[in-house]
Design a protein around this motif. Structure first.
Motif: not given
Length: 211
Positions: A51-61
């Protein structure tokens, strides 16, 4: 390890070929990736909380699904796609962020539980492989009101950084006819650098559609 990666890579070709012509049980999943890191920091010796090192991105498969033997409840799926892995952390006037873009391949065993007419719950689990193809890390530090920024691209991370990872992907998908909602934990098994035990840990929230 290299042989295992090659087997996963070459396994993609016949399945993708059949998917392009027929899409037998084809599906696509895409959405938010809450990527983070876990492990023991080699510098401070403290446990790293995801939780202290959480970022945001994407995932598509995109993938295909086939029944396992004559079973109506057991299936296997094969997926290929793209996603992110990395981290974000801010503390005491400093900020660090890493976002890498990775190709991924996964094979899953699926247990399907009928819920209602045209609705089902898929419990899935399996191994996968990811390989970083681009990315960068950015660090910012504030000193006496001034902000100092340093940036490194993936190719400059150094020889100790591992671009490849073996992952486990437990999760569930709830299907409403052709549409679904998927929640998956993508747990990295290999340390991201040679001298630490810091590993990737991603939570995927994706929408799904069956062809």
């Amino acid at each position: 390890m290299k042989r295992f990666i090659l087997l996963l890579a070459f396994a993609a070709f016949p399945l993708l070929a059949s998917a392009q012509t027929e899409f037998p049980g084809g599906f696509i999943k895409g959405g938010l990736n809450m990527h983070s890191i876990t492990g023991t920091d080699a510098v401070t010796g403290n446990d790293i909380s995801a939780a202290e090192y959480m970022g945001f991105g994407y995932n598509v498969v995109i993938g295909i699904e086939k029944p396992l033997g004559e079973s109506n409840s057991l299936f296997y799926t094969y997926e290929v796609g793209f996603g992110t892995r990395g981290s974000w952390h801010a503390e005491d006037g400093s900020e660090s962020k890493m976002v890498d873009h990775a190709v991924q391949i996964a094979v899953n065993l699926v247990y399907r539980i009928p819920v209602a007419a045209n609705q089902s719950l898929d419990i899935h689990f399996g191994p996968g492989w990811t390989g970083d193809i681009a990315g960068k890390s950015v660090s910012k530090v504030q000193v006496m009101g001034d902000t100092y920024t340093s940036e490194s691209k993936l190719k400059d991370y150094g020889s100790d950084f591992r671009r490849f990872d073996i992952v486990l992907t437990p999760g569930v998908t709830f299907w409403f006819g052709q549409f679904g909602i998927d929640v998956t934990w993508q747990k990295g098994m290999m340390p991201m650098t040679a001298d630490t035990d810091i590993k990737a840990s991603n939570i995927l929230f994706r929408l799904a559609y069956k062809f």
